[in-house]
Design an enzyme around this catalytic site. Structure first.
Site: not given
Ligand code: C5P
Length: 321
Positions: A21, A108-109, A113-114, A148
């Protein structure tokens, strides 16, 4: 999601594509009680996709192998976590699977991807293990795994609120299906998503909105944007990414990518995707984007960027025919 309820016919091998995405809009509204950020985003699936192959096994083990040695195939991989969560929540401990990931989306882009691999795993194992979970059940598991992942299940063009997991579909016009991007990523640089959100908090917390009412006002403002109701090249997305504002000043490669893309002819706009460092230039048509990239690929390569021409997709993860 075009894949949650593919027949109940007996299968012991599946191939699933897992699209990346981009963010056409990423707005940080404030902080939530759970420590995450409250977001108002528009996400768009593109046709750069990983491929996942799943075969059943009878030894009750989940085994993951990946064609890219830079990516962990251990228990920290989201594919593994998705499979375990599904098995613990709805399966039984005897269920096993051999999962092979062909990684095409850069790691990590800021391209999910993950997350899309995890979404594909949920969809694939739901069928392989004959669990028969509906869309809502899969989406709940997806949200538990990552913000996501519900979007990756559904795909297309979506408004994404909350942590990113609350979706409202955007009705795209026929001409939008021809919109395309030139995507660039320096293969040697990745950005940590928690770091990017952490920087936003350090820099901007004092300006964050503080109440649910204020969050809802901003969500409504976004819903009412004219470019979303037409969603076509004649009223294109203005492209906004609040994370870009905090990541670009500290990650030189993002500045270089945005400059290189701005120098390309004919684009509608340029932006970073998600927490970066991948960046893209938006084009009205795939044909135009492809022609521009054909003339610019060597230049982009000399600046250290791998590049792709990608079209917009109307669906998320799905079974290969
Ligand atoms: O939900 P996900 O594992 O993708 O989020 C990775 C990190 O990104 C979270 O641990 C948080 O630090 C940050 N994040 C956030 N607010 C969001 C989504 C992600 O602070 N709405």
């Amino acid at each position: 999601m075009n894949a949650s309820n593919r027949g109940k016919d007996s299968v012991d091998q599946l191939r699933i594509h897992a699209p990346a995405k981009i963010n056409l809009h990423l707005e940080i509204l404030g902080l939530r009680a759970d420590g995450f950020h409250e977001l108002a985003m528009v996400m768009q699936s593109i046709d750069l996709a990983d491929q996942i192959e799943i075969t059943s096994n009878t030894d009750g083990l989940i085994k993951l192998s990946i064609d890219d040695p830079n990516l962990s195939a251990g228990e920290d991989n989201l594919i593994f976590r998705a499979a375990e969560l599904l098995r613990c929540s709805y399966g039984n401990k005897n269920l096993g699977a051999n999962i092979y990931l062909q990684k095409n989306i850069p790691i990590g882009a800021g391209l999910a991807g993950g997350s899309t691999d995890a979404a594909a795993t949920l969809v694939g194992l739901n069928t392989l293990w004959k669990l028969d979970l509906d869309k809502q059940q899969l989406s709940n598991l997806a949200a538990e795994l990552g913000s996501d992942i519900p979007f990756c299940l559904e795909g297309g063009t979506q408004l994404c609120f909350g942590r990113g997991e609350k979706l409202e579909p955007v009705k795209a016009s026929a001409s939008s299906s021809d919109m395309a991007i030139i995507l660039v990523k320096d293969p040697t640089v990745s950005v940590s998503t928690p770091w990017a959100y952490g920087r936003s908090k350090e820099i901007n917390e004092k300006n964050y909105l503080k109440s649910d009412l204020a969050f809802e006002d901003r969500r409504q403002l976004l819903r009412e944007q004219s470019w979303l109701s037409s969603f076509s090249p004649s009223d294109p997305p203005p492209l906004n990414n609040d994370l870009q504002k905090v990541v670009a000043p500290e990650v030189q490669v993002v500045q270089n990518a945005l400059k290189a893309l701005s120098d390309l002819p004919g684009s509608i706009g340029v932006a970073m995707s998600g927490s970066g460092p991948s960046c893209f230039a938006l084009y009205s048509t795939y044909k135009q984007a492809k022609e521009v990239l054909a003339r610019s690929r060597i230049k982009l390569e000399s600046l250290g960027f791998k590049s792709w021409c990608c079209s917009f997709q109307s669906e998320g993860v799905g079974f290969d025919q």
